[in-house]
Enzyme design. Structure first.
Site, mmCIF file in Angstrom:
data_model
loop_
_atom_site.group_PDB
_atom_site.id
_atom_site.type_symbol
_atom_site.label_atom_id
_atom_site.label_comp_id
_atom_site.label_asym_id
_atom_site.label_seq_id
_atom_site.Cartn_x
_atom_site.Cartn_y
_atom_site.Cartn_z
ATOM 1 N N CYS A 111 0.892 -1.153 0.000
ATOM 2 C CA CYS A 111 0.000 0.000 0.000
ATOM 3 C C CYS A 111 0.928 1.200 0.000
ATOM 4 O O CYS A 111 1.565 1.493 1.008
ATOM 5 C CB CYS A 111 -0.916 0.042 1.220
ATOM 6 N N CYS A 114 -0.451 4.127 2.571
ATOM 7 C CA CYS A 114 -0.421 3.972 4.026
ATOM 8 C C CYS A 114 -0.144 2.519 4.397
ATOM 9 O O CYS A 114 0.987 2.067 4.269
ATOM 10 C CB CYS A 114 -1.706 4.485 4.651
ATOM 11 N N SER A 115 -1.151 1.779 4.836
ATOM 12 C CA SER A 115 -0.881 0.422 5.314
ATOM 13 C C SER A 115 -2.041 -0.520 5.018
ATOM 14 O O SER A 115 -2.254 -1.477 5.747
ATOM 15 C CB SER A 115 -0.603 0.463 6.810
ATOM 16 N N CYS A 116 -2.813 -0.244 3.962
ATOM 17 C CA CYS A 116 -3.945 -1.109 3.615
ATOM 18 C C CYS A 116 -3.438 -2.528 3.392
ATOM 19 O O CYS A 116 -2.431 -2.738 2.725
ATOM 20 C CB CYS A 116 -4.660 -0.583 2.372
HETATM 21 FE FE FE Z 1 -3.271 2.059 2.994
#
Ligand code: FE
Length: 207
Positions: A111, A114-116
């Site tokens: 991602c 961000c951190s998906c």
């Molecule tokens: Fe994300």
């Protein structure tokens, strides 16, 4: 008379004294949700507890099933969200897209924003997945990054990087190793690792 423990220095908070802008925003939104009666503090705590208890074991089970059951594999690739619902996994509003590794194509997930991450099937993402280092570099120098994970993808194999979003989460269906022919579904689920489902490694049969 001063209390004799007055000078005790307490251990510092592990997160350090600085609160980031994002943390301030999170606290503000959380307090507002509680204040307006939309969520209770206990509901938020419970959700965090649930997230932290999820492990990649569920993902491993799903991959092993796909290796043993062709109809399930077909469904998993066509409609990941529907397939994992058989395991009581609710994706909420998210779409789960499962991408298959083949002898020609190797897939890896990131991602960049961000951190998906496919949390409902893998649990919380590892720290490196959230690092700006991985997020930036896996796009620009995918092969080099994978090499740092001990994964050599030969030049003749196409490497595809999939960028997750808030509504779309990817899960890699790794290739079943040749040496695993005689293994049962349950045994197979034990060799499918978290990192192989992100695509930074492949699945190997331990010798
Ligand atoms: Fe994300």
């Amino acid at each position: 008379m001063p209390h004799k423990h007055d000078k005790t220095e307490f251990q510092k908070d592990t997160e350090g004294p600085d609160v980031t802008e994002t943390q301030v925003r999170e606290i503000a939104v959380r307090e507002l949700l509680i204040e307006k009666g939309i969520l209770t503090a206990d509901q938020i705590r419970k959700q965090v507890e649930d997230w932290e208890q999820k492990t990649p074991a569920l993902g491993s089970k799903i991959i092993a099933r796909a290796w043993c059951d062709n109809d399930f594999k077909k469904l998993l690739l066509e409609d990941g969200t529907k397939a994992v619902a058989q395991y009581n996994v609710g994706m909420g509003d998210l779409e789960l897209k499962v991408i298959e590794n083949t002898p020609e194509v190797h897939n890896v997930v990131v991602c960049t924003l961000c951190s998906c991450y496919p949390r409902p099937v893998l649990g919380l993402p590892p720290a490196w997945y959230k690092s700006s280092n991985y997020r930036r570099r896996v796009i620009r120098e995918s092969r080099a990054v994978l090499k740092e994970f001990g994964t050599d993808i030969p030049e003749e194999i196409e490497l595809r990087v999939h960028d997750s979003t808030a509504d779309l989460r990817y899960l890699v269906l790794p290739m079943r190793p040749d040496q695993s022919k005689n293994m049962t579904e349950k045994e197979l689920s034990k060799i499918v690792t978290r990192d192989s489902m992100i695509g930074v490694t492949t699945v190997r049969v331990p010798s």
